[in-house]
Design an enzyme around this catalytic site. Sequence first.
Site, PDB file in Angstrom:
ATOM      1  N   GLY A   1       0.833  -1.205   0.000  1.00 57.17           N
ATOM      2  CA  GLY A   1       0.000   0.000   0.000  1.00 57.17           C
ATOM      3  C   GLY A   1       0.860   1.245   0.000  1.00 57.17           C
ATOM      4  O   GLY A   1       2.061   1.169  -0.284  1.00 57.17           O
ATOM      5  N   ASN A   2       0.269   2.392   0.295  1.00 56.93           N
ATOM      6  CA  ASN A   2       1.054   3.629   0.423  1.00 56.93           C
ATOM      7  C   ASN A   2       0.419   4.520   1.487  1.00 56.93           C
ATOM      8  O   ASN A   2      -0.627   4.184   2.041  1.00 56.93           O
ATOM      9  CB  ASN A   2       1.187   4.333  -0.931  1.00 56.93           C
ATOM     10  CG  ASN A   2      -0.164   4.724  -1.500  1.00 56.93           C
ATOM     11  OD1 ASN A   2      -0.885   5.527  -0.918  1.00 56.93           O
ATOM     12  ND2 ASN A   2      -0.538   4.123  -2.637  1.00 56.93           N
TER      13      ASN A   2
END
Length: 405
Positions: A212-213
Amino acid sequence: MSVLSGKKILLGISGGIAAYKTASLVRLFIKAGAHVQVIMTPASKDFVTPLTLSTLSKNPVYSTFYNEDDDNEQWNNHVELGLWADLMLIAPATANTLSKMVNGNCDNLLIATYLSAKCPVYFAPAMDLDMYKHPSTIASFQTLKQFGNTIIPAESGELASGLSGEGRMAEPENIISFLENDLERQLPLKGKRILITAGPTYESIDPVRFIGNYSSGKMGFDIAESASKLGATVILISGPTHLNSQNSSINLIRVTSAQEMYDACQTHFKEVDVAICAAAVADYKPKTIASQKIKKSDSEFSIELEKTKDILVSLGQMKKNQFLIGFALETENEIENAKLKIQKKNLDLIVLNSLQDKGAGFATPTNKITFITKDFVVEPMPLKLKTEVADDIMNKVISHYEKNS
Ligand code: CTP
């Protein structure tokens, strides 16, 4: 959320029995999220007390040019009050006050403020039925309409005189609905549909892990709120975020992966006039997703990744009349890279974030952006709150439609 939320309302009350209803009116304005200041004609104070109205409006109530009890004798600045307001409502508007408004007969603070006000003025007449039908009253209505003021017509029913007919001031609920409908009709993006992507995407590795980020989704959610305030209907396609929206004109579609965001965008893009891609979409995803939790065994472990579909590129290819806005997050050669993205993704406008700028990017309440148009006009903006940046982006959308109308 009411269109009156955050609006500064100047309520002018003149001396008719319907003045007693203004207590409810102020209450409804406050409930709708508006800020209210009240000016009363001296005669209106016989029908409702300034104390009631100042308590409900949470502001001092004005009725004279200066306060006699005040040793400093400071004047009540009608020009300032007139400039403060986003909207002035005169309710009840008696035959006498209407006639003074027509002739500029400035013998009280209410009329002086009316003459100073630059904002839209609405008036809700209240009088007996024969007064309401008198040619002089009808002439007042016509002249005030020519001045650009808007009448909120009186309603029919039992009157204070005991007679029954037209002349009762519109009920406070109906005044509020009238104003809301009128303001909504005038919103610059009324009737426009806007697709917005927001947040990160999560690309599964196995049932318990993902890539993810740090995107919080705040920028996209703020753009959605700003678009809705301007009258647009919004489809907000968001990756995983703790943010939520209670706004009924925002259709929030939650997705997890880049593929799901891509599918949702493909479904809805054809229906919209504008698309703004603010999501931080993963560029790569694991080639395979393990069906069971991956156990630790070897000292090293690698995941084979493959490219995700670029949503913005696909929208740029599908684009017909849509105004397409993309974001670019860069760490070097910002302007040049952003210009390349405009061409590659067939954008009308790009919003460039540089991580070199303090206060820009993920997980901050602020952002520092530079607009670049498809003709490569570069417009750097100062550091602002994300809510303000959202308004700036929506102003670009408004200008686009103003130029092309
Ligand atoms: N974007 C998208 N789909 C992707 C990747 C990005 O729609 N799979 C959109 C983003 O929402 C953003 C724009 O493309 O509006 C640019 O994103 P950015 O991460 O700056 O650039 P990339 O195109 O991913 O290129 P790079 O990472 O190489 O800079």
